[in-house]
Design a protein around this motif. Sequence first.
Motif, mmCIF file in Angstrom:
data_model
loop_
_atom_site.group_PDB
_atom_site.id
_atom_site.type_symbol
_atom_site.label_atom_id
_atom_site.label_comp_id
_atom_site.label_asym_id
_atom_site.label_seq_id
_atom_site.Cartn_x
_atom_site.Cartn_y
_atom_site.Cartn_z
ATOM 1 N N MET A 51 0.161 8.582 6.062
ATOM 2 C CA MET A 51 0.690 7.666 5.046
ATOM 3 C C MET A 51 0.751 6.225 5.546
ATOM 4 O O MET A 51 0.390 5.310 4.800
ATOM 5 C CB MET A 51 2.060 8.131 4.552
ATOM 6 C CG MET A 51 1.951 9.390 3.702
ATOM 7 S SD MET A 51 0.622 9.306 2.500
ATOM 8 C CE MET A 51 1.538 9.195 1.023
ATOM 9 N N PRO A 52 1.188 5.973 6.797
ATOM 10 C CA PRO A 52 1.117 4.580 7.273
ATOM 11 C C PRO A 52 -0.314 4.049 7.303
ATOM 12 O O PRO A 52 -0.550 2.886 6.954
ATOM 13 C CB PRO A 52 1.709 4.642 8.687
ATOM 14 C CG PRO A 52 2.575 5.843 8.665
ATOM 15 C CD PRO A 52 1.923 6.816 7.739
ATOM 16 N N LEU A 53 -1.268 4.883 7.680
ATOM 17 C CA LEU A 53 -2.671 4.448 7.679
ATOM 18 C C LEU A 53 -3.123 4.116 6.270
ATOM 19 O O LEU A 53 -3.752 3.074 6.031
ATOM 20 C CB LEU A 53 -3.574 5.525 8.286
ATOM 21 C CG LEU A 53 -5.073 5.216 8.236
ATOM 22 C CD1 LEU A 53 -5.402 4.021 9.120
ATOM 23 C CD2 LEU A 53 -5.877 6.441 8.666
ATOM 24 N N THR A 54 -2.788 4.965 5.320
ATOM 25 C CA THR A 54 -3.154 4.714 3.926
ATOM 26 C C THR A 54 -2.495 3.429 3.425
ATOM 27 O O THR A 54 -3.128 2.628 2.741
ATOM 28 C CB THR A 54 -2.734 5.895 3.030
ATOM 29 O OG1 THR A 54 -3.301 7.093 3.558
ATOM 30 C CG2 THR A 54 -3.202 5.712 1.609
ATOM 31 N N GLY A 55 -1.241 3.210 3.784
ATOM 32 C CA GLY A 55 -0.542 1.988 3.385
ATOM 33 C C GLY A 55 -1.201 0.743 3.959
ATOM 34 O O GLY A 55 -1.380 -0.252 3.265
ATOM 35 N N ILE A 56 -1.594 0.809 5.233
ATOM 36 C CA ILE A 56 -2.263 -0.331 5.867
ATOM 37 C C ILE A 56 -3.603 -0.603 5.192
ATOM 38 O O ILE A 56 -3.947 -1.754 4.909
ATOM 39 C CB ILE A 56 -2.440 -0.078 7.380
ATOM 40 C CG1 ILE A 56 -1.091 -0.157 8.080
ATOM 41 C CG2 ILE A 56 -3.412 -1.069 7.993
ATOM 42 C CD1 ILE A 56 -1.099 0.351 9.503
ATOM 43 N N VAL A 57 -4.360 0.466 4.912
ATOM 44 C CA VAL A 57 -5.664 0.307 4.249
ATOM 45 C C VAL A 57 -5.478 -0.294 2.859
ATOM 46 O O VAL A 57 -6.246 -1.167 2.451
ATOM 47 C CB VAL A 57 -6.408 1.661 4.181
ATOM 48 C CG1 VAL A 57 -7.607 1.593 3.254
ATOM 49 C CG2 VAL A 57 -6.841 2.094 5.574
ATOM 50 N N GLU A 58 -4.444 0.146 2.137
ATOM 51 C CA GLU A 58 -4.202 -0.395 0.797
ATOM 52 C C GLU A 58 -3.831 -1.874 0.852
ATOM 53 O O GLU A 58 -4.325 -2.662 0.040
ATOM 54 C CB GLU A 58 -3.100 0.407 0.096
ATOM 55 C CG GLU A 58 -3.545 1.774 -0.345
ATOM 56 C CD GLU A 58 -2.433 2.598 -0.968
ATOM 57 O OE1 GLU A 58 -2.755 3.629 -1.573
ATOM 58 O OE2 GLU A 58 -1.255 2.216 -0.853
ATOM 59 N N VAL A 59 -2.983 -2.252 1.787
ATOM 60 C CA VAL A 59 -2.567 -3.662 1.878
ATOM 61 C C VAL A 59 -3.750 -4.540 2.288
ATOM 62 O O VAL A 59 -4.023 -5.570 1.654
ATOM 63 C CB VAL A 59 -1.385 -3.828 2.869
ATOM 64 C CG1 VAL A 59 -1.123 -5.297 3.159
ATOM 65 C CG2 VAL A 59 -0.135 -3.176 2.310
ATOM 66 N N ILE A 60 -4.465 -4.143 3.332
ATOM 67 C CA ILE A 60 -5.611 -4.938 3.793
ATOM 68 C C ILE A 60 -6.703 -4.984 2.721
ATOM 69 O O ILE A 60 -7.236 -6.048 2.405
ATOM 70 C CB ILE A 60 -6.156 -4.391 5.121
ATOM 71 C CG1 ILE A 60 -5.135 -4.649 6.229
ATOM 72 C CG2 ILE A 60 -7.498 -5.023 5.471
ATOM 73 C CD1 ILE A 60 -5.466 -3.977 7.541
ATOM 74 N N GLY A 61 -7.027 -3.826 2.145
ATOM 75 C CA GLY A 61 -8.042 -3.788 1.091
ATOM 76 C C GLY A 61 -7.642 -4.614 -0.117
ATOM 77 O O GLY A 61 -8.457 -5.320 -0.702
#
Length: 125
Positions: A51-61
């Motif tokens: 979930m932290p990885l997905t959150g980081i990808v969503e914010v950066i993307g």
Amino acid sequence: MKIVKFILSLLFGLMFINAGLNKFFNYMPMEKPTPEQMKLFAAFGEISWLMPLTGIVEVIGGLLFIFPKTRALGAIIILPVMIGIVCHIFTLDKSPMGMSIAGVLFLINLWMIIDNKEKYKTLVK
């Protein structure tokens, strides 16, 4: 058409930034999950880094998607997350509102990918 593209990109990017930040700060209320969704969320909880990885990808993307110069990269970065969202909504959630929002967001993402196809040509040569 440039204004429409910018407004849609801005809204798309802000939605993903918001969703990504929510994974860290949990400020948006969530509907009561179904038993199938509970199993899925329990499995996600077992993989503590997902979930932290997905959150980081969503914010950066989302940030990259907003700006025209980096929109092509943002669209590709968001695509796997978007596919996961669409698969989840259309198989487990099945809410009409969720399906319509996910469908529209997926189409916006595809539009930006197709619109920037020239930038991707060097990746597949």
